[in-house]
Design a protein around this motif. Structure first.
Motif, PDB file in Angstrom:
ATOM      1  N   UNK A  60       0.829  -1.169   0.092  1.00 54.09           N
ATOM      2  CA  UNK A  60       0.028  -0.031  -0.155  1.00 54.09           C
ATOM      3  C   UNK A  60       0.840   1.151  -0.004  1.00 54.09           C
ATOM      4  N   UNK A  61       0.784   2.057  -1.042  1.00 56.45           N
ATOM      5  CA  UNK A  61       1.405   3.445  -0.941  1.00 56.45           C
ATOM      6  C   UNK A  61       0.810   4.433  -0.229  1.00 56.45           C
ATOM      7  N   UNK A  66       0.668  12.290   4.372  1.00 48.71           N
ATOM      8  CA  UNK A  66       0.595  11.518   5.451  1.00 48.71           C
ATOM      9  C   UNK A  66       2.032  11.280   6.025  1.00 48.71           C
ATOM     10  N   UNK A  67       2.628  11.834   6.772  1.00 52.96           N
ATOM     11  CA  UNK A  67       3.994  11.343   7.264  1.00 52.96           C
ATOM     12  C   UNK A  67       4.192  10.276   8.173  1.00 52.96           C
ATOM     13  N   UNK A  68       3.058   9.753   8.936  1.00 52.78           N
ATOM     14  CA  UNK A  68       3.336   8.477   9.747  1.00 52.78           C
ATOM     15  C   UNK A  68       2.067   7.765   9.686  1.00 52.78           C
ATOM     16  N   UNK A  69       2.312   6.386   9.828  1.00 49.56           N
ATOM     17  CA  UNK A  69       1.346   5.210   9.778  1.00 49.56           C
ATOM     18  C   UNK A  69       1.734   4.403  10.750  1.00 49.56           C
ATOM     19  N   UNK A  77      -0.012 -12.488   8.406  1.00 53.37           N
ATOM     20  CA  UNK A  77       0.715 -11.561   7.548  1.00 53.37           C
ATOM     21  C   UNK A  77       2.024 -11.190   8.297  1.00 53.37           C
ATOM     22  N   UNK A  78       3.137 -10.719   7.433  1.00 50.27           N
ATOM     23  CA  UNK A  78       4.280 -10.279   8.090  1.00 50.27           C
ATOM     24  C   UNK A  78       4.083  -8.819   7.511  1.00 50.27           C
ATOM     25  N   UNK A  79       4.312  -7.778   8.381  1.00 54.70           N
ATOM     26  CA  UNK A  79       4.582  -6.461   8.005  1.00 54.70           C
ATOM     27  C   UNK A  79       5.879  -5.925   7.821  1.00 54.70           C
ATOM     28  N   UNK A  80       6.210  -5.150   6.963  1.00 55.71           N
ATOM     29  CA  UNK A  80       7.142  -4.369   6.546  1.00 55.71           C
ATOM     30  C   UNK A  80       6.994  -2.964   6.198  1.00 55.71           C
ATOM     31  N   UNK A  81       7.833  -2.200   6.185  1.00 54.44           N
ATOM     32  CA  UNK A  81       7.647  -0.688   5.875  1.00 54.44           C
ATOM     33  C   UNK A  81       8.671  -0.215   4.885  1.00 54.44           C
ATOM     34  N   UNK A  82       8.512   0.718   3.712  1.00 55.24           N
ATOM     35  CA  UNK A  82       9.511   1.254   3.097  1.00 55.24           C
ATOM     36  C   UNK A  82       9.544   2.748   3.422  1.00 55.24           C
ATOM     37  N   UNK A  83      10.845   3.381   3.945  1.00 59.04           N
ATOM     38  CA  UNK A  83      10.961   4.669   4.317  1.00 59.04           C
ATOM     39  C   UNK A  83      11.498   5.396   3.498  1.00 59.04           C
ATOM     40  N   UNK A  84      11.360   6.694   3.483  1.00 59.65           N
ATOM     41  CA  UNK A  84      11.985   7.818   2.711  1.00 59.65           C
ATOM     42  C   UNK A  84      12.157   9.058   3.481  1.00 59.65           C
ATOM     43  N   UNK A  85      13.139   9.678   3.230  1.00 57.73           N
ATOM     44  CA  UNK A  85      13.811  10.685   3.985  1.00 57.73           C
ATOM     45  C   UNK A  85      12.935  12.177   3.834  1.00 57.73           C
ATOM     46  N   UNK A 100      11.759  11.452   8.517  1.00 56.01           N
ATOM     47  CA  UNK A 100      11.444  10.326   7.444  1.00 56.01           C
ATOM     48  C   UNK A 100      10.075   9.788   7.621  1.00 56.01           C
ATOM     49  N   UNK A 101       9.430   9.382   6.513  1.00 62.19           N
ATOM     50  CA  UNK A 101       8.087   8.999   6.584  1.00 62.19           C
ATOM     51  C   UNK A 101       8.075   7.610   6.077  1.00 62.19           C
ATOM     52  N   UNK A 102       6.703   6.893   6.373  1.00 64.80           N
ATOM     53  CA  UNK A 102       6.543   5.781   5.592  1.00 64.80           C
ATOM     54  C   UNK A 102       5.873   5.889   4.414  1.00 64.80           C
ATOM     55  N   UNK A 103       6.412   5.383   3.329  1.00 68.26           N
ATOM     56  CA  UNK A 103       5.991   5.800   1.909  1.00 68.26           C
ATOM     57  C   UNK A 103       5.072   4.353   1.496  1.00 68.26           C
ATOM     58  N   UNK A 104       5.531   3.137   2.278  1.00 61.38           N
ATOM     59  CA  UNK A 104       4.798   2.146   1.664  1.00 61.38           C
ATOM     60  C   UNK A 104       4.668   1.248   2.725  1.00 61.38           C
ATOM     61  N   UNK A 105       3.751   0.359   3.030  1.00 61.68           N
ATOM     62  CA  UNK A 105       3.637  -0.490   3.980  1.00 61.68           C
ATOM     63  C   UNK A 105       3.113  -1.836   3.150  1.00 61.68           C
ATOM     64  N   UNK A 106       3.929  -2.749   3.499  1.00 60.96           N
ATOM     65  CA  UNK A 106       3.787  -4.182   2.669  1.00 60.96           C
ATOM     66  C   UNK A 106       3.100  -5.318   3.720  1.00 60.96           C
ATOM     67  N   UNK A 107       2.232  -6.054   3.362  1.00 63.82           N
ATOM     68  CA  UNK A 107       1.797  -7.147   3.996  1.00 63.82           C
ATOM     69  C   UNK A 107       2.124  -8.457   3.144  1.00 63.82           C
TER      70      UNK A 107
END
Length: 242
Positions: A60-61, A66-69, A77-85, A100-107
């Motif tokens: 999910x992009x 939205x800076x924080x999720x 499901x395992x959760x991971x995040x993609x961060x960007x500065x 930095x913010x969460x740019x993408x959440x991956x399940x």
């Protein structure tokens, strides 16, 4: 012959209905509120696989505004995040700064989600403060065979239903003015302004309670029912001993 024609008509209608249902079964992102500046829970619904192929991951992009999720734990499901500065950093509303913010959440599925099963994930976010702002949530659904990129956005004047893989879009609304709603509220039916509400304890000029509060109707009903039950029990005992 008439029966055969009717059956054909019904079958054709059913196929049209099934086709429409299948076409509308998109991966969607739905907030529990659209009020600008409020905290919201986004529900990401995955209604099916990629054709007959099971789902293995859902990415999910998150919009830049939205800076924080906070992802919700979802069993299986395992959760991971993609961060960007963030440059420059953004105020977090609590005296600090987001660098930095969460740019993408991956399940990622621990075991593939069958194509004919559905699931849903939840993300907690704080919505931006600007009413009328439009937020797009592209989602890429990866399957054992192929993927479904729900990332398409309608052009100006285009019907989103024409898109094969539309992304979910949310438009923020203005927050309700609770103060004005309270001020304009009318007195309860059957009471005049300043008159105590039925069931409330009466008070004297010094603010002290003048008497015991009235019994809440459902409590009185429950007590009455208990009294009837005890009376019936006593009558039954009397009959047994007579």
């Amino acid at each position: 012959m008439k029966r055969s024609a009717a059956a054909t008509t019904v079958a054709a209608a059913a196929l049209v209905l099934l086709g429409a249902t299948g076409a509308s079964a998109h991966v969607t992102v739905t907030p529990d509120t659209t009020e600008a500046g409020s905290y919201a829970v986004l529900t990401v619904s995955v209604p099916h696989g990629c054709g007959d192929s099971a789902t293995t991951a859902v990415a999910i992009a998150i919009p830049e505004s939205i800076p924080a999720v906070t992802p919700t734990v979802n069993p299986g499901w395992e959760i991971s995040t993609v961060l960007e500065t963030l440059d420059p950093p953004v105020d977090d509303g609590h005296g600090g700064r987001f660098t930095e913010r969460v740019a993408q959440v991956v399940y990622t599925a621990e075991s593939p989600l069958p194509a004919d099963h559905r699931d849903a994930m939840e993300l907690s976010v704080r919505l931006p403060d600007t009413p009328g702002e439009t937020l797009a949530f592209p989602v890429v659904q990866t399957c054992e065979e192929g993927e479904a990129p729900w990332v398409q956005l309608a052009a100006d004047g285009q019907d989103p239903d024409e898109l094969e893989y539309p992304a979910s879009v949310v438009t923020l609304t203005a927050a309700a003015d609770d103060a004005s709603v309270t001020a304009d509220a009318e007195p309860e039916a059957g009471t005049a302004e300043g008159e105590p509400v039925a069931g409330a304890p009466a008070t004297g000029d010094d603010g002290a309670t003048a008497g015991p509060p009235a019994v809440v109707p459902w409590v009185a009903l429950a007590l009455g029912a208990a009294g009837l039950a005890l009376g019936g029990l006593a009558l039954a005992r009397t009959r047994r001993t007579s």
